[in-house]
Motif scaffolding. Sequence first.
Motif, PDB file in Angstrom:
ATOM      1  N   THR A 172       4.912   6.873  -1.273  1.00 51.42           N
ATOM      2  CA  THR A 172       5.653   6.153   0.021  1.00 51.42           C
ATOM      3  C   THR A 172       4.799   4.958   0.323  1.00 51.42           C
ATOM      4  O   THR A 172       3.714   5.027   0.484  1.00 51.42           O
ATOM      5  CB  THR A 172       5.614   7.220   1.226  1.00 51.42           C
ATOM      6  N   LEU A 173       5.682   4.106   0.620  1.00 48.90           N
ATOM      7  CA  LEU A 173       4.981   2.673   1.192  1.00 48.90           C
ATOM      8  C   LEU A 173       4.426   2.836   2.592  1.00 48.90           C
ATOM      9  O   LEU A 173       5.356   3.257   3.472  1.00 48.90           O
ATOM     10  CB  LEU A 173       6.174   1.793   1.124  1.00 48.90           C
ATOM     11  N   LEU A 174       3.425   2.418   2.736  1.00 44.43           N
ATOM     12  CA  LEU A 174       2.682   2.315   4.085  1.00 44.43           C
ATOM     13  C   LEU A 174       2.931   0.880   4.781  1.00 44.43           C
ATOM     14  O   LEU A 174       2.758  -0.003   4.167  1.00 44.43           O
ATOM     15  CB  LEU A 174       1.247   2.757   4.237  1.00 44.43           C
ATOM     16  N   ARG A 175       3.261   0.855   6.069  1.00 43.01           N
ATOM     17  CA  ARG A 175       3.674  -0.277   6.816  1.00 43.01           C
ATOM     18  C   ARG A 175       2.473  -0.370   8.095  1.00 43.01           C
ATOM     19  O   ARG A 175       2.165   0.615   8.303  1.00 43.01           O
ATOM     20  CB  ARG A 175       5.013  -0.302   7.228  1.00 43.01           C
ATOM     21  N   GLN A 176       2.428  -1.640   8.487  1.00 44.98           N
ATOM     22  CA  GLN A 176       1.721  -1.833   9.619  1.00 44.98           C
ATOM     23  C   GLN A 176       2.032  -1.046  10.989  1.00 44.98           C
ATOM     24  O   GLN A 176       3.475  -1.004  11.123  1.00 44.98           O
ATOM     25  CB  GLN A 176       1.726  -3.299   9.821  1.00 44.98           C
ATOM     26  N   GLY A 177       1.241  -0.305  11.420  1.00 46.18           N
ATOM     27  CA  GLY A 177       1.632   0.540  12.647  1.00 46.18           C
ATOM     28  C   GLY A 177       2.227   2.024  12.152  1.00 46.18           C
ATOM     29  O   GLY A 177       2.404   2.695  13.215  1.00 46.18           O
ATOM     30  N   ASP A 178       1.986   2.312  11.135  1.00 53.57           N
ATOM     31  CA  ASP A 178       2.771   3.712  10.779  1.00 53.57           C
ATOM     32  C   ASP A 178       1.863   4.691  11.252  1.00 53.57           C
ATOM     33  O   ASP A 178       0.547   4.441  11.469  1.00 53.57           O
ATOM     34  CB  ASP A 178       2.935   3.895   9.151  1.00 53.57           C
TER      35      ASP A 178
ATOM     36  N   ASP B  53      -9.417  25.661  18.787  1.00 53.94           N
ATOM     37  CA  ASP B  53      -8.333  24.533  18.892  1.00 53.94           C
ATOM     38  C   ASP B  53      -8.181  23.391  17.997  1.00 53.94           C
ATOM     39  O   ASP B  53      -7.453  23.005  17.036  1.00 53.94           O
ATOM     40  CB  ASP B  53      -7.960  24.253  20.182  1.00 53.94           C
ATOM     41  N   ASP B  54      -9.503  22.844  17.847  1.00 50.61           N
ATOM     42  CA  ASP B  54     -10.014  21.754  17.000  1.00 50.61           C
ATOM     43  C   ASP B  54      -9.617  22.000  15.655  1.00 50.61           C
ATOM     44  O   ASP B  54      -9.349  21.144  14.703  1.00 50.61           O
ATOM     45  CB  ASP B  54     -11.473  21.155  17.270  1.00 50.61           C
ATOM     46  N   HIS B  55     -10.090  23.141  15.219  1.00 50.93           N
ATOM     47  CA  HIS B  55      -9.761  23.547  13.760  1.00 50.93           C
ATOM     48  C   HIS B  55      -8.317  23.428  13.293  1.00 50.93           C
ATOM     49  O   HIS B  55      -8.082  23.326  12.217  1.00 50.93           O
ATOM     50  CB  HIS B  55     -10.133  25.056  13.371  1.00 50.93           C
ATOM     51  N   LEU B  56      -7.419  23.587  14.247  1.00 54.51           N
ATOM     52  CA  LEU B  56      -6.058  23.942  14.085  1.00 54.51           C
ATOM     53  C   LEU B  56      -5.340  22.517  14.081  1.00 54.51           C
ATOM     54  O   LEU B  56      -3.910  22.466  13.742  1.00 54.51           O
ATOM     55  CB  LEU B  56      -5.411  24.794  15.013  1.00 54.51           C
ATOM     56  N   LYS B  57      -6.027  21.634  14.256  1.00 53.51           N
ATOM     57  CA  LYS B  57      -5.437  20.091  14.282  1.00 53.51           C
ATOM     58  C   LYS B  57      -5.291  19.419  12.787  1.00 53.51           C
ATOM     59  O   LYS B  57      -6.233  19.387  12.408  1.00 53.51           O
ATOM     60  CB  LYS B  57      -6.096  19.257  15.320  1.00 53.51           C
ATOM     61  N   PRO B  58      -4.464  18.557  12.459  1.00 55.01           N
ATOM     62  CA  PRO B  58      -4.256  17.716  11.541  1.00 55.01           C
ATOM     63  C   PRO B  58      -5.123  16.398  11.721  1.00 55.01           C
ATOM     64  O   PRO B  58      -5.494  16.374  12.963  1.00 55.01           O
ATOM     65  CB  PRO B  58      -2.728  17.524  11.219  1.00 55.01           C
ATOM     66  N   ILE B  59      -5.310  15.531  10.595  1.00 59.65           N
ATOM     67  CA  ILE B  59      -5.885  14.195  10.836  1.00 59.65           C
ATOM     68  C   ILE B  59      -4.542  13.321  11.279  1.00 59.65           C
ATOM     69  O   ILE B  59      -3.652  13.456  10.296  1.00 59.65           O
ATOM     70  CB  ILE B  59      -6.543  13.882   9.703  1.00 59.65           C
ATOM     71  N   ILE B  60      -4.497  12.792  12.284  1.00 62.67           N
ATOM     72  CA  ILE B  60      -3.458  11.721  12.560  1.00 62.67           C
ATOM     73  C   ILE B  60      -3.974  10.356  12.717  1.00 62.67           C
ATOM     74  O   ILE B  60      -4.924  10.516  13.787  1.00 62.67           O
ATOM     75  CB  ILE B  60      -2.490  12.363  14.048  1.00 62.67           C
ATOM     76  N   ALA B  61      -3.528   9.560  12.171  1.00 63.94           N
ATOM     77  CA  ALA B  61      -4.148   8.335  12.292  1.00 63.94           C
ATOM     78  C   ALA B  61      -2.998   7.343  12.327  1.00 63.94           C
ATOM     79  O   ALA B  61      -1.929   7.114  11.751  1.00 63.94           O
ATOM     80  CB  ALA B  61      -4.983   7.846  11.090  1.00 63.94           C
ATOM     81  N   LYS B  62      -3.252   6.133  13.017  1.00 63.79           N
ATOM     82  CA  LYS B  62      -2.499   4.740  13.225  1.00 63.79           C
ATOM     83  C   LYS B  62      -3.041   4.001  11.949  1.00 63.79           C
ATOM     84  O   LYS B  62      -4.199   3.762  11.718  1.00 63.79           O
ATOM     85  CB  LYS B  62      -2.751   4.045  14.428  1.00 63.79           C
ATOM     86  N   VAL B  63      -1.734   3.376  11.250  1.00 64.78           N
ATOM     87  CA  VAL B  63      -2.224   2.489  10.071  1.00 64.78           C
ATOM     88  C   VAL B  63      -2.482   1.016  10.331  1.00 64.78           C
ATOM     89  O   VAL B  63      -1.465   0.472  11.082  1.00 64.78           O
ATOM     90  CB  VAL B  63      -1.208   2.625   9.014  1.00 64.78           C
TER      91      VAL B  63
ATOM     92  N   VAL C  57       0.814  -1.018  -0.080  1.00 60.78           N
ATOM     93  CA  VAL C  57       0.038  -0.041  -0.001  1.00 60.78           C
ATOM     94  C   VAL C  57       1.018   1.121   0.199  1.00 60.78           C
ATOM     95  O   VAL C  57       1.842   1.302   0.998  1.00 60.78           O
ATOM     96  CB  VAL C  57      -0.993  -0.129   1.279  1.00 60.78           C
ATOM     97  N   TYR C  58       0.572   2.360  -0.955  1.00 60.31           N
ATOM     98  CA  TYR C  58       1.179   3.386  -1.165  1.00 60.31           C
ATOM     99  C   TYR C  58       0.509   4.602  -0.606  1.00 60.31           C
ATOM    100  O   TYR C  58      -0.669   4.552  -0.805  1.00 60.31           O
ATOM    101  CB  TYR C  58       2.035   3.495  -2.338  1.00 60.31           C
ATOM    102  N   ILE C  59       1.212   5.750  -0.465  1.00 58.20           N
ATOM    103  CA  ILE C  59       0.444   6.945  -0.225  1.00 58.20           C
ATOM    104  C   ILE C  59       1.345   8.246  -1.068  1.00 58.20           C
ATOM    105  O   ILE C  59       2.382   8.027  -1.123  1.00 58.20           O
ATOM    106  CB  ILE C  59       0.336   7.538   1.277  1.00 58.20           C
ATOM    107  N   ARG C  60       0.477   9.035  -1.544  1.00 61.55           N
ATOM    108  CA  ARG C  60       1.223  10.213  -2.150  1.00 61.55           C
ATOM    109  C   ARG C  60       0.361  11.322  -1.754  1.00 61.55           C
ATOM    110  O   ARG C  60      -0.803  11.640  -1.598  1.00 61.55           O
ATOM    111  CB  ARG C  60       1.111   9.917  -3.527  1.00 61.55           C
ATOM    112  N   ASP C  61       1.187  12.536  -1.488  1.00 64.84           N
ATOM    113  CA  ASP C  61       0.560  13.695  -1.253  1.00 64.84           C
ATOM    114  C   ASP C  61       0.102  14.306  -2.489  1.00 64.84           C
ATOM    115  O   ASP C  61       0.640  14.184  -3.473  1.00 64.84           O
ATOM    116  CB  ASP C  61       1.828  14.764  -0.390  1.00 64.84           C
ATOM    117  N   LEU C  62      -0.962  14.995  -2.555  1.00 66.88           N
ATOM    118  CA  LEU C  62      -1.612  15.520  -3.581  1.00 66.88           C
ATOM    119  C   LEU C  62      -1.293  17.308  -3.572  1.00 66.88           C
ATOM    120  O   LEU C  62      -2.049  17.916  -3.960  1.00 66.88           O
ATOM    121  CB  LEU C  62      -2.782  15.331  -3.743  1.00 66.88           C
ATOM    122  N   ASP C  63       0.079  17.518  -3.189  1.00 68.73           N
ATOM    123  CA  ASP C  63       0.292  19.140  -3.313  1.00 68.73           C
ATOM    124  C   ASP C  63      -0.437  19.518  -2.551  1.00 68.73           C
ATOM    125  O   ASP C  63      -0.762  21.024  -2.449  1.00 68.73           O
ATOM    126  CB  ASP C  63       0.148  19.722  -4.741  1.00 68.73           C
TER     127      ASP C  63
END
Length: 148
Positions: free
Chosen positions: A103-109, A129-139, A81-87
């Motif tokens: 970029t290759l995604l791995r278990q637990g990234d 403050d919630d507006h200012l947060k990114p999405i952060i996720a465990k893979v 599984v790969y991920i790519r930023d879309l600019d």
Amino acid sequence: MASTPSLRLSPASGSFSFQPKQIKLRDQRVALGIEIPNDPAHTSSSSNGLFAVVRTGSSTGISPLPVSTSHAEVWLSGSKVYIRDLDSPFGTFVNGAKITTATLLRQGDILSLGSPVQRNSQTPAYITDDHLKPIIAKVVLAIGLSGW
């Protein structure tokens, strides 16, 4: 019988609030980003890559400012599984490192769509403050193919 490969994203510490997602990875690339309100074709669900605008008591919702409507994309290539930023303006990060190519995604990234935005004297009062947060996720990669 092998099950359909999938990518599970669960909120990690410091993330904008979202419901966990189980995204099936088939033959197409899956966009990750913020839903577009009042657009049925771009509505969040637990099985797609769109993250919901959080509804509050007011008529407007809260969405994370560092995340674009079309922020990144994920796809399956062989058994990887790969991920790519879309600019995106605030970037995409894997384990804290900004990615600039597929970029290759791995278990637990730990995947981050965007980076935290710092409040300053120019930040309007209605921005929480919630507006200012990114999405952060465990893979978590679902095992469905040999080699995973």
